[in-house]
Design a protein around this motif. Structure first.
Motif, PDB file in Angstrom:
ATOM      1  N   MET A   3       0.831  -1.207   0.000  1.00 25.07           N
ATOM      2  CA  MET A   3       0.000   0.000   0.000  1.00 25.07           C
ATOM      3  C   MET A   3       0.864   1.255   0.000  1.00 25.07           C
ATOM      4  N   ARG A   4       1.917   1.253  -0.807  1.00 27.16           N
ATOM      5  CA  ARG A   4       2.787   2.420  -0.859  1.00 27.16           C
ATOM      6  C   ARG A   4       2.183   3.550  -1.665  1.00 27.16           C
ATOM      7  N   SER A   5       1.415   3.199  -2.705  1.00 23.76           N
ATOM      8  CA  SER A   5       0.858   4.245  -3.560  1.00 23.76           C
ATOM      9  C   SER A   5      -0.583   3.913  -3.939  1.00 23.76           C
ATOM     10  N   ARG A   6      -1.399   4.975  -3.980  1.00 22.79           N
ATOM     11  CA  ARG A   6      -2.793   4.838  -4.407  1.00 22.79           C
ATOM     12  C   ARG A   6      -3.022   5.777  -5.569  1.00 22.79           C
ATOM     13  N   LEU A   7      -3.753   5.299  -6.552  1.00 20.06           N
ATOM     14  CA  LEU A   7      -4.124   6.134  -7.685  1.00 20.06           C
ATOM     15  C   LEU A   7      -5.641   6.198  -7.729  1.00 20.06           C
ATOM     16  N   HIS A   8      -6.176   7.402  -7.521  1.00 16.79           N
ATOM     17  CA  HIS A   8      -7.630   7.611  -7.568  1.00 16.79           C
ATOM     18  C   HIS A   8      -8.018   8.024  -8.976  1.00 16.79           C
ATOM     19  N   VAL A   9      -9.106   7.432  -9.462  1.00 14.67           N
ATOM     20  CA  VAL A   9      -9.583   7.756 -10.799  1.00 14.67           C
ATOM     21  C   VAL A   9     -11.104   7.872 -10.768  1.00 14.67           C
ATOM     22  N   ARG A  10     -11.620   8.845 -11.498  1.00 12.28           N
ATOM     23  CA  ARG A  10     -13.074   9.045 -11.550  1.00 12.28           C
ATOM     24  C   ARG A  10     -13.744   7.859 -12.226  1.00 12.28           C
ATOM     25  N   GLY A  11     -14.833   7.411 -11.653  1.00 12.16           N
ATOM     26  CA  GLY A  11     -15.545   6.263 -12.176  1.00 12.16           C
ATOM     27  C   GLY A  11     -16.255   6.518 -13.487  1.00 12.16           C
ATOM     28  N   ASP A  12     -16.462   7.775 -13.842  1.00 12.04           N
ATOM     29  CA  ASP A  12     -17.151   8.068 -15.098  1.00 12.04           C
ATOM     30  C   ASP A  12     -16.183   8.303 -16.254  1.00 12.04           C
ATOM     31  N   ASP A  13     -14.904   8.004 -16.048  1.00 14.76           N
ATOM     32  CA  ASP A  13     -13.889   8.176 -17.089  1.00 14.76           C
ATOM     33  C   ASP A  13     -13.245   6.816 -17.389  1.00 14.76           C
ATOM     34  N   ILE A  14     -13.869   6.049 -18.272  1.00 11.43           N
ATOM     35  CA  ILE A  14     -13.450   4.677 -18.560  1.00 11.43           C
ATOM     36  C   ILE A  14     -12.020   4.635 -19.085  1.00 11.43           C
ATOM     37  N   ASP A  15     -11.626   5.605 -19.919  1.00 12.69           N
ATOM     38  CA  ASP A  15     -10.249   5.614 -20.441  1.00 12.69           C
ATOM     39  C   ASP A  15      -9.238   5.779 -19.316  1.00 12.69           C
ATOM     40  N   SER A  16      -9.546   6.642 -18.357  1.00 14.21           N
ATOM     41  CA  SER A  16      -8.647   6.835 -17.216  1.00 14.21           C
ATOM     42  C   SER A  16      -8.582   5.591 -16.340  1.00 14.21           C
ATOM     43  N   ILE A  17      -9.702   4.876 -16.228  1.00 14.62           N
ATOM     44  CA  ILE A  17      -9.702   3.627 -15.461  1.00 14.62           C
ATOM     45  C   ILE A  17      -8.754   2.634 -16.120  1.00 14.62           C
ATOM     46  N   ALA A  18      -8.831   2.523 -17.442  1.00 17.13           N
ATOM     47  CA  ALA A  18      -7.943   1.600 -18.165  1.00 17.13           C
ATOM     48  C   ALA A  18      -6.482   1.966 -17.949  1.00 17.13           C
ATOM     49  N   GLU A  19      -6.168   3.251 -18.013  1.00 13.38           N
ATOM     50  CA  GLU A  19      -4.788   3.707 -17.783  1.00 13.38           C
ATOM     51  C   GLU A  19      -4.351   3.396 -16.355  1.00 13.38           C
TER      52      GLU A  19
END
Length: 182
Positions: A3-19
């Motif tokens: 748990m050294r790093s967390r990346l938060h991504v908006r759930g309504d941005d499918i491309d960002s989720i893939a990245e």
């Protein structure tokens, strides 16, 4: 689980989720707060369908009705839940019961889904130890800086203005045997 790093991504941005899922982050948190509509949730479910060897958590809406909708996105590839603005231990107990049913539905081992409560209010801060120790599912305790500052009446948080409050969260987390996350 690292748990050294967390990346938060908006759930309504499918491309960002893939990245995010292809990133080196130890934990990917998909934020479902504010995501509306069955199509958006189905897109997330499809994106998570074949994810392996990743720690993926979803940040759900804190109110019970929207939370139930958000939990429909869970599958075996999801590791757990981040519960924002958590104020009382009963919220963790309620969520834990819901997760038991989802694990049974998907044929997953009991305890598969973990919980990370997010402290964002003065009341949550006051009850942080009880929240962190409310269930064996609680993996870590964290906070939302903006929500916490707003609730405490700190209009423009300066670098150290939340330090004493964060120290209380760290102390509560360690006393309950969980990991404090910044």
């Amino acid at each position: 689980m690292r748990m050294r790093s967390r990346l938060h991504v908006r759930g309504d941005d499918i491309d960002s989720i893939a990245e995010a899922l292809s990133s080196d982050a130890d934990i990917v948190v998909i934020d479902l707060v504010g995501v509306k509509g069955e199509d958006a949730r189905n897109a997330i479910v499809n994106k998570l369908e074949n994810v392996e060897d990743r720690t993926v958590m979803v940040r759900v809406n804190p109110d019970e009705e929207d939370m139930a909708d958000d939990l429909e996105t869970l599958s075996g590839s999801t590791t757990g839940i981040v519960l924002p603005r958590c104020e009382v231990p009963v919220s963790i107990e309620f969520l834990s019961e819901l997760l038991e049913g989802i694990e049974e539905l998907h044929g997953l081992e009991q305890g598969h889904f973990r919980i990370i409560p997010e402290i964002g209010t003065a009341l949550g801060l006051e009850r942080a130890y009880d929240i962190a120790s409310a269930s064996d599912r609680v993996l870590a305790l964290t906070y939302d800086e903006a929500d916490l500052a707003r609730d405490l009446g700190i209009m423009i948080p300066k670098e150290d203005s939340l330090r004493p409050f964060v120290a209380r969260i760290v102390q509560a987390s360690r006393a309950a045997g969980t990991v404090p996350l910044d």
